[in-house]
Design a protein around this motif. Structure first.
Motif, PDB file in Angstrom:
ATOM      1  N   LYS A 116      14.257   8.029  32.042  1.00 14.08           N
ATOM      2  CA  LYS A 116      14.576   7.165  33.182  1.00 14.08           C
ATOM      3  C   LYS A 116      15.360   5.947  32.740  1.00 14.08           C
ATOM      4  CE  LYS A 116      12.511   4.600  37.012  1.00 14.08           C
ATOM      5  NZ  LYS A 116      11.236   4.217  37.692  1.00 14.08           N
ATOM      6  N   ALA A 117      14.932   5.323  31.627  1.00 15.10           N
ATOM      7  CA  ALA A 117      15.635   4.147  31.131  1.00 15.10           C
ATOM      8  C   ALA A 117      17.063   4.488  30.740  1.00 15.10           C
ATOM      9  CB  ALA A 117      14.881   3.559  29.931  1.00 15.10           C
ATOM     10  N   PHE A 118      17.266   5.654  30.130  1.00 19.24           N
ATOM     11  CA  PHE A 118      18.610   6.057  29.703  1.00 19.24           C
ATOM     12  C   PHE A 118      19.508   6.332  30.904  1.00 19.24           C
ATOM     13  CE2 PHE A 118      21.725   9.303  28.508  1.00 19.24           C
ATOM     14  CZ  PHE A 118      22.321   8.681  27.423  1.00 19.24           C
ATOM     15  N   GLU A 119      18.987   7.013  31.887  1.00 19.98           N
ATOM     16  CA  GLU A 119      19.818   7.459  33.006  1.00 19.98           C
ATOM     17  C   GLU A 119      20.097   6.355  34.012  1.00 19.98           C
ATOM     18  OE1 GLU A 119      17.802  10.871  34.493  1.00 19.98           O
ATOM     19  OE2 GLU A 119      18.150  12.040  32.674  1.00 19.98           O
ATOM     20  N   THR A 120      19.155   5.434  34.202  1.00 25.72           N
ATOM     21  CA  THR A 120      19.403   4.344  35.144  1.00 25.72           C
ATOM     22  C   THR A 120      20.370   3.328  34.557  1.00 25.72           C
ATOM     23  OG1 THR A 120      17.442   3.162  34.359  1.00 25.72           O
ATOM     24  CG2 THR A 120      17.172   4.600  36.275  1.00 25.72           C
ATOM     25  N   GLY A 121      20.298   3.143  33.210  1.00 25.49           N
ATOM     26  CA  GLY A 121      21.227   2.237  32.549  1.00 25.49           C
ATOM     27  C   GLY A 121      21.066   0.785  32.953  1.00 25.49           C
ATOM     28  N   GLY A 122      19.922   0.426  33.508  1.00 20.35           N
ATOM     29  CA  GLY A 122      19.684  -0.948  33.916  1.00 20.35           C
ATOM     30  C   GLY A 122      19.250  -1.818  32.758  1.00 20.35           C
ATOM     31  N   LYS A 123      18.441  -2.799  33.054  1.00 22.40           N
ATOM     32  CA  LYS A 123      17.952  -3.710  32.023  1.00 22.40           C
ATOM     33  C   LYS A 123      16.861  -3.018  31.228  1.00 22.40           C
ATOM     34  CE  LYS A 123      16.360  -8.432  31.288  1.00 22.40           C
ATOM     35  NZ  LYS A 123      15.967  -9.726  31.928  1.00 22.40           N
ATOM     36  N   VAL A 124      17.159  -2.698  29.983  1.00 17.93           N
ATOM     37  CA  VAL A 124      16.197  -2.003  29.138  1.00 17.93           C
ATOM     38  C   VAL A 124      15.716  -2.945  28.046  1.00 17.93           C
ATOM     39  CG1 VAL A 124      17.272   0.228  29.588  1.00 17.93           C
ATOM     40  CG2 VAL A 124      17.961  -1.082  27.579  1.00 17.93           C
TER      41      VAL A 124
END
Length: 270
Positions: free
Chosen positions: A158-166
């Protein structure tokens, strides 16, 4: 390098709690390149602390507090000596075989997009170590500004695909998920990194097992391997398994959690 750490975790409850049990993975272990000079775990109220270990070889402190409890402060202060090892972990307690760390978890399951990115980044040239370094650097280029943030429970995919604030936690789990997909044992590491700014969470990175070399650290938040400015505290299959604190409480109401963390360089080993 001599590193000083001050780590304070504060719990506040909207209603008094009858009982709190916490598992604290806050104490680093000695390795060939890391020596704990002093370390103290403290609590601001009457509580029972019991030191033990877990199945990963981590040092664990169990905390038991009886209510009524409206607030709880857990403080850690200590100093650690570290030495440059080019990311190679030497002399750590290893109760589990490397193949165990091929085991996936819900938070480290690689999506097709993450696996394709890893395969393209790592390539097929060179040995395993070179390919892992290439993927680590590629993750850093894709997520160049990665802070240490409290755990939001996000999965690697999810973190990779959303590309938001990680966070550093997210990119570490991305590395682990992809490495396991490439059939390289990998695990999550929670610890500290000496920087100038205060933070609201411990730092996170990954380790992968390279045949003939052993466990090697990779930090996608920098694109490099950990150096002497890192203090290694706990390992696990994912972020949940190596969390600094976790447990249960008996009582109603809401919980608020705040972390204040300072990691300072005091100089060399002399």
């Amino acid at each position: 390098m001599r590193i000083a750490i001050e780590h304070r975790t504060t719990y506040r409850f909207s209603e008094p709690q009858a009982r709190i049990v916490q598992m604290l993975r806050l104490t680093p272990c000695d390795t060939q390149d890391q020596t704990v000079v002093s370390w103290l775990v403290g609590v601001d109220r009457d509580a029972r602390l019991r030191d033990t270990g877990d199945g990963f070889g981590n040092m664990v402190t169990m905390l038991y507090a009886e209510g009524p409890i409206e607030a709880l402060d857990i403080t850690v202060t200590g100093e650690v000596l570290t030495r440059e090892a080019s990311g190679v972990v030497r002399g750590a307690l290893e109760p589990l075989p490397p193949l165990f760390y091929l085991r996936g978890t819900a938070r480290t399951k690689a999506s097709d997009a993450l696996f394709v990115f890893a395969a393209d980044s790592a390539g097929t040239a060179g040995d395993t170590l070179e390919r892992l370094h290439a993927f680590n650097a590629a993750l850093h280029r894709r997520f160049p500004c990665v802070p240490d943030l409290p755990d939001a429970g996000c999965t690697a995919s999810k973190a990779f695909e959303t590309g938001g604030k990680v966070s550093s936690r997210d990119v570490a789990q991305m590395f682990i998920a992809a490495a396991r997909g490439l059939m390289v044992p990998a695990r999550y590491v929670s610890g500290y990194r000496a920087e100038d700014a205060a933070r609201s969470a411990p730092h996170a990175w990954a380790e992968a097992h390279v045949e003939g070399l052993g466990w090697v650290g990779f930090d996608p938040s920098t694109g490099l391997s950990p150096d002497e400015s890192y203090v290694r505290v706990a390992i696990g299959l994912d972020a949940s398994g190596a969390a600094a604190t976790g447990g249960m409480r008996i009582g109603q109401g809401q919980e608020q959690l705040a972390v204040d963390l300072h990691v300072d360089r005091l100089g060399g080993e002399e």
